[in-house]
Motif scaffolding. Structure first.
Motif, PDB file in Angstrom:
ATOM      1  N   UNK A 116       0.825  -1.205   0.000  1.00 18.70           N
ATOM      2  CA  UNK A 116       0.000   0.000   0.000  1.00 18.70           C
ATOM      3  C   UNK A 116       0.862   1.260   0.000  1.00 18.70           C
ATOM      4  N   UNK A 117       2.049   1.151   0.591  1.00 22.11           N
ATOM      5  CA  UNK A 117       3.002   2.255   0.586  1.00 22.11           C
ATOM      6  C   UNK A 117       4.257   1.849  -0.189  1.00 22.11           C
ATOM      7  N   UNK A 118       4.890   2.804  -0.889  1.00 17.66           N
ATOM      8  CA  UNK A 118       6.117   2.478  -1.616  1.00 17.66           C
ATOM      9  C   UNK A 118       7.284   2.273  -0.670  1.00 17.66           C
ATOM     10  N   UNK A 156      12.153   7.540  -1.570  1.00 18.05           N
ATOM     11  CA  UNK A 156      12.842   8.811  -1.371  1.00 18.05           C
ATOM     12  C   UNK A 156      12.073  10.005  -1.929  1.00 18.05           C
ATOM     13  N   UNK A 157      11.159   9.762  -2.868  1.00 19.18           N
ATOM     14  CA  UNK A 157      10.431  10.866  -3.479  1.00 19.18           C
ATOM     15  C   UNK A 157       9.218  11.319  -2.706  1.00 19.18           C
ATOM     16  N   UNK A 158       8.878  10.629  -1.611  1.00 19.74           N
ATOM     17  CA  UNK A 158       7.654  10.988  -0.894  1.00 19.74           C
ATOM     18  C   UNK A 158       7.809  10.853   0.621  1.00 19.74           C
ATOM     19  N   UNK A 159       8.810  11.539   1.222  1.00 17.17           N
ATOM     20  CA  UNK A 159       9.009  11.418   2.663  1.00 17.17           C
ATOM     21  C   UNK A 159       7.982  12.225   3.459  1.00 17.17           C
ATOM     22  N   UNK A 178       7.177   8.175   5.142  1.00 14.82           N
ATOM     23  CA  UNK A 178       6.692   8.187   3.764  1.00 14.82           C
ATOM     24  C   UNK A 178       5.228   8.600   3.783  1.00 14.82           C
ATOM     25  N   UNK A 179       4.820   9.301   2.742  1.00 13.60           N
ATOM     26  CA  UNK A 179       3.426   9.739   2.606  1.00 13.60           C
ATOM     27  C   UNK A 179       2.959   9.431   1.189  1.00 13.60           C
ATOM     28  N   UNK A 180       1.815   8.788   1.073  1.00 15.77           N
ATOM     29  CA  UNK A 180       1.181   8.602  -0.226  1.00 15.77           C
ATOM     30  C   UNK A 180      -0.283   8.964  -0.066  1.00 15.77           C
ATOM     31  N   UNK A 181      -0.647  10.135  -0.544  1.00 16.80           N
ATOM     32  CA  UNK A 181      -2.002  10.621  -0.348  1.00 16.80           C
ATOM     33  C   UNK A 181      -2.286  10.815   1.125  1.00 16.80           C
ATOM     34  N   UNK A 182      -3.289  10.116   1.642  1.00 12.48           N
ATOM     35  CA  UNK A 182      -3.647  10.229   3.053  1.00 12.48           C
ATOM     36  C   UNK A 182      -3.041   9.110   3.895  1.00 12.48           C
TER      37      UNK A 182
END
Length: 248
Positions: A116-118, A156-159, A178-182
């Motif tokens: 669900x998370x990278x 590394x692109x979404x800390x 890491x953050x992906x959306x919510x």
């Protein structure tokens, strides 16, 4: 009035360092703002409420990784749907790692994550412990305590933010979480929302908006916030971190 349902996933297995209590922080702050909120402990799909407004996954021991993964797989589809729909999901420590691509153990074995998370968790030389300060453009200056034996790579692109102090994701990345959306993953224990009221209020504002409500921090929150401010100032002074996010 609409009741905000805050799901705490597997709290009996995933509450190291009190991380499952992030759900209680959200509940209390919502109530202080005059909103109705409840924490629902979920150990199986049968425990899920009809509507979910936020999800908290704490951290557990490595001994329980396989058992927790098996339980999370029973609500894999729901987790993906919640993340796609913008429902805040806060995952900490091994809870975060299990939402990733997977966990690599030092003996060469792996635990497949839910994807669900990278990124993935990989062994590090020596355990990372101590205070952490993170400058997050989205959530402000965050403080917490880290205690982990793995680094995190591939995201590394979404800390969550840039380190001011501590190890965070490691491998010289200078990043934490890491953050992906919510959906948010972090090493920050504390529980993190108790130490960082602005972070909690950001999640609550999102929850309330999705439910057609308005969140404004209530007067009672100011008392708790004053305690949090003293703890934050003490921690920042101890590590010599600048209280600014301008370089984030």
């Amino acid at each position: 009035m609409t009741t905000l349902n805050i799901v705490s996933l597997l709290p009996s297995l995933m509450n190291t360092n009190g991380d499952a209590e992030n759900a209680t922080v959200l509940q209390r702050r919502a109530e202080w703002a005059g909103l109705e909120a409840c924490v629902i402990a979920v150990d199986s799909p049968a425990d899920l409420p009809g509507r979910v407004d936020a999800v908290v996954i704490g951290s557990g021991s490595d001994a329980s990784l396989e058992a927790v993964r098996s339980k999370l797989l029973t609500i894999h589809d729901e987790l993906r749907t919640w993340g796609t729909d913008g429902i805040p999901i806060l995952s900490v420590g091994t809870g975060w790692e299990l939402l990733s691509w997977g966990i690599e153990r030092r003996d060469g074995s792996t635990v497949e994550g839910l994807g669900i998370l990278p990124g993935r968790a990989v062994p590090r030389d020596g355990r990372a412990t101590g205070d952490v300060v993170v400058a997050s453009p989205r959530f402000g200056l965050l403080v917490g305590f880290e205690n982990h034996a793995r680094d995190y790579v591939g995201a590394e692109g979404s800390p969550l933010g840039r380190l001011r102090s501590g190890t965070g994701n490691g491998r010289g990345s200078g990043q934490e979480g890491v953050v992906m959306g919510a959906v948010i993953g972090t090493h920050l224990h504390g529980p993190v929302l108790a130490k960082n009221p602005e972070f909690a209020d950001h999640l609550l504002a999102s929850m309330a908006e999705r439910a057609g409500l308005e969140y404004v921090a209530g007067p009672a929150a100011a008392v708790a916030d004053a305690y949090a401010a003293v703890a934050r100032e003490t921690q920042l002074a101890a590590v010599g971190a600048a209280a600014s996010v301008t370089e984030a």
